[in-house]
Write a protein that holds these residues in place. Structure first.
Motif, short mmCIF file in Angstrom:
data_model
loop_
_atom_site.label_atom_id
_atom_site.label_comp_id
_atom_site.label_asym_id
_atom_site.label_seq_id
_atom_site.Cartn_x
_atom_site.Cartn_y
_atom_site.Cartn_z
N LYS A 177 0.71 -0.94 -0.13
CA LYS A 177 0.23 -0.34 0.13
C LYS A 177 1.08 1.34 0.33
CE LYS A 177 -4.00 1.87 3.12
NZ LYS A 177 -5.13 1.82 3.87
N LEU A 178 2.55 1.18 0.59
CA LEU A 178 2.74 2.18 0.69
C LEU A 178 3.51 2.54 -0.32
CD1 LEU A 178 3.53 2.35 4.57
CD2 LEU A 178 1.76 3.56 3.31
N GLY A 179 4.15 1.85 -1.50
CA GLY A 179 4.89 1.90 -2.09
C GLY A 179 5.92 0.85 -1.81
N HIS A 180 7.62 1.53 -2.02
CA HIS A 180 8.71 0.76 -1.45
C HIS A 180 9.62 1.29 -2.69
CE1 HIS A 180 11.50 -3.14 -2.58
NE2 HIS A 180 10.95 -3.25 -1.21
N ASN A 181 10.69 1.29 -1.30
CA ASN A 181 11.60 1.55 -1.19
C ASN A 181 11.51 3.68 -1.15
OD1 ASN A 181 13.16 0.16 -0.40
ND2 ASN A 181 14.63 -0.32 -2.93
N HIS A 182 10.08 3.87 -0.79
CA HIS A 182 9.97 5.45 -0.37
C HIS A 182 9.85 6.28 -2.34
CE1 HIS A 182 11.30 6.03 3.10
NE2 HIS A 182 12.29 5.82 2.89
N LEU A 183 9.44 5.19 -3.55
CA LEU A 183 9.14 5.47 -4.43
C LEU A 183 7.78 5.28 -4.75
CD1 LEU A 183 12.05 3.49 -6.22
CD2 LEU A 183 11.81 6.02 -5.97
N GLU A 184 7.19 6.32 -5.48
CA GLU A 184 6.06 5.96 -5.96
C GLU A 184 5.29 5.82 -7.67
OE1 GLU A 184 3.67 9.75 -5.93
OE2 GLU A 184 4.23 10.11 -3.59
N PHE A 185 4.42 4.85 -8.11
CA PHE A 185 4.67 4.77 -8.45
C PHE A 185 3.05 5.04 -10.02
CE2 PHE A 185 6.27 1.25 -6.13
CZ PHE A 185 7.73 1.17 -6.29
N ASP A 186 3.28 4.92 -11.05
CA ASP A 186 2.48 5.09 -12.28
C ASP A 186 1.01 3.65 -11.93
OD1 ASP A 186 3.26 7.25 -12.26
OD2 ASP A 186 4.23 6.74 -14.55
N ARG A 187 1.40 2.62 -12.12
CA ARG A 187 0.89 1.32 -12.67
C ARG A 187 1.48 -0.04 -11.71
NH1 ARG A 187 -0.58 4.26 -16.66
NH2 ARG A 187 1.97 3.53 -18.06
N THR A 188 0.62 -0.46 -10.94
CA THR A 188 1.33 -1.62 -10.52
C THR A 188 0.65 -2.73 -10.90
OG1 THR A 188 1.90 -0.87 -8.30
CG2 THR A 188 2.21 -2.69 -7.99
N TYR A 189 1.93 -4.10 -11.52
CA TYR A 189 0.93 -4.88 -11.85
C TYR A 189 1.91 -6.29 -11.39
CZ TYR A 189 -0.24 -2.35 -15.95
OH TYR A 189 -0.37 -1.11 -16.00
N PHE A 190 0.83 -7.63 -10.86
CA PHE A 190 1.59 -8.56 -10.05
C PHE A 190 1.48 -9.28 -10.66
CE2 PHE A 190 -0.87 -5.23 -6.81
CZ PHE A 190 0.35 -5.64 -5.60
N ILE A 191 2.88 -10.53 -10.59
CA ILE A 191 2.66 -12.13 -11.81
C ILE A 191 2.87 -12.83 -10.16
CG2 ILE A 191 4.01 -13.64 -13.05
CD1 ILE A 191 4.79 -10.08 -14.45
N ASN A 192 2.20 -13.84 -9.89
CA ASN A 192 1.73 -14.59 -8.80
C ASN A 192 2.38 -15.78 -10.06
OD1 ASN A 192 1.63 -15.86 -6.75
ND2 ASN A 192 -1.06 -16.02 -6.85
N PHE A 193 3.43 -17.05 -9.01
CA PHE A 193 4.18 -17.54 -8.98
C PHE A 193 3.06 -18.42 -8.42
CE2 PHE A 193 6.95 -15.59 -11.96
CZ PHE A 193 7.63 -16.32 -12.55
N ASN A 194 2.55 -18.24 -7.63
CA ASN A 194 1.61 -19.76 -7.03
C ASN A 194 1.02 -20.23 -7.26
OD1 ASN A 194 3.89 -18.79 -4.51
ND2 ASN A 194 2.56 -17.82 -3.84
N TYR A 195 0.07 -21.10 -6.50
CA TYR A 195 -0.92 -21.61 -6.97
C TYR A 195 -2.37 -21.16 -6.81
CZ TYR A 195 2.06 -25.37 -9.34
OH TYR A 195 2.49 -25.74 -10.43
#
Length: 294
Positions: A177-195
């Motif tokens: 929710k807060l982002g990562h390493n104080h960076l802001e992103f235009d869009r976030t996508y998730f690639i899930n390797f789990n079943y």
């Protein structure tokens, strides 16, 4: 920039989901028989399988319809409360994959990677078509057992008010929710390797509501399949494309040798092309790994 978050098995484990090889194989054993401690500290066997003929230390695994598993039994370790997975001695087809896997466990006292173990047997038997057919048949059976385990024992028990709870206060959700390493992103996508998918899917729905759908425009892409989506069946097999043995089998163009190679299973759906589309969307992409080795 855009962010792509790659989710691995450590994500499931961090949320308490029993999705490791040892969890699955332990379930297989206990789905046949296990000991239950009594109030007087004695142990009583809880038998869900069927005794194998006159052998009072060997038990068949039964499926949901009560039929004997064609490949798997367990044996009681004499004078202990433990069991070993064994091959079904009454199957007219002699086991190759399960026998090798179970023998490996007895020797090393730990479960081998189920997929790499399969590949090793395929490679060593590449010139024996009958053995390849048996190994593939056994591996398909293993995939069915794994899919059933993940769906019934984990996915169906995961939710906001279920055994494996999904909570918005979880630190992993807060990090997303807060982002990562104080960076802001235009869009976030998730690639899930789990079943499994319920926890991550719920997180993304919460993120859409709280942060904005423009920042999280897509639901997670389940690259290895989805337990509840027949159009995206689970992908379980071998995927080390850099090994010389892999390349040797690939060049053989023998479908029986390649049927469980992940490269070819990816072609069954448009998921792989969907991921390539995300990579073409921007020249500036931030990749974040959660529970996945680099």
């Amino acid at each position: 920039m855009n962010r792509i978050v790659i989710i691995g098995n450590g994500f499931d484990k961090a949320h308490g989901l029993p999705t490791g090889y040892s969890d699955f194989t332990d379930y297989l054993s206990k789905s046949i028989a296990h000991y239950v401690k009594q109030p007087n500290n004695s142990y009583k066997i809880n038998l869900k399988g069927k005794q194998c003929g006159k052998n009072n230390q060997l038990y068949h695994r039964l499926d949901k319809e009560g039929n004997k598993d064609p490949w798997i039994c367990i044996s009681q370790i004499k004078n202990t409360t433990e069991f070993h997975l064994e091959v079904n001695p009454h199957n007219p087809v002699k086991s190759i994959y399960f026998k090798s896997l179970f023998d490996s466990f007895k020797k090393n006292k730990s479960w081998a990677n189920l997929e790499s173990h399969y590949f090793e047997l395929i490679y060593n038997n590449k010139d024996k078509p009958g053995n390849i057919l048996t190994i593939n048949t056994e591996f398909e059976h293993l995939k069915k057992l794994l899919s059933d385990y993940l769906k019934v024992q984990i996915e169906d028990k995961t939710g906001i008010d279920k055994e494996y709870k999904v909570k918005s206060i979880d630190p992993i959700y807060q990090m997303l929710k807060l982002g990562h390493n104080h960076l802001e992103f235009d869009r976030t996508y998730f690639i899930n390797f789990n079943y499994t998918s319920k926890i991550l899917n719920q997180y993304v729905m919460w993120l859409k509501d709280t942060v904005g759908e423009d920042k999280f425009p897509l639901m997670p892409i389940h690259i290895h399949g989805d337990l509840v989506n027949p159009k995206n069946p689970i992908i379980f097999g071998y995927g080390d494309e850099n090994s010389t043995q892999y390349k040797e089998l690939e060049l053989s163009l023998n479908n029986d040798l390649l049927i469980n190679f992940k490269t070819f299973q990816y072609l069954r759906s448009n998921i792989y092309r969907e991921i390539l589309g995300l990579l073409e969307e921007s020249n500036d992409i931030y990749v974040q790994l959660i529970g996945h080795s680099s």
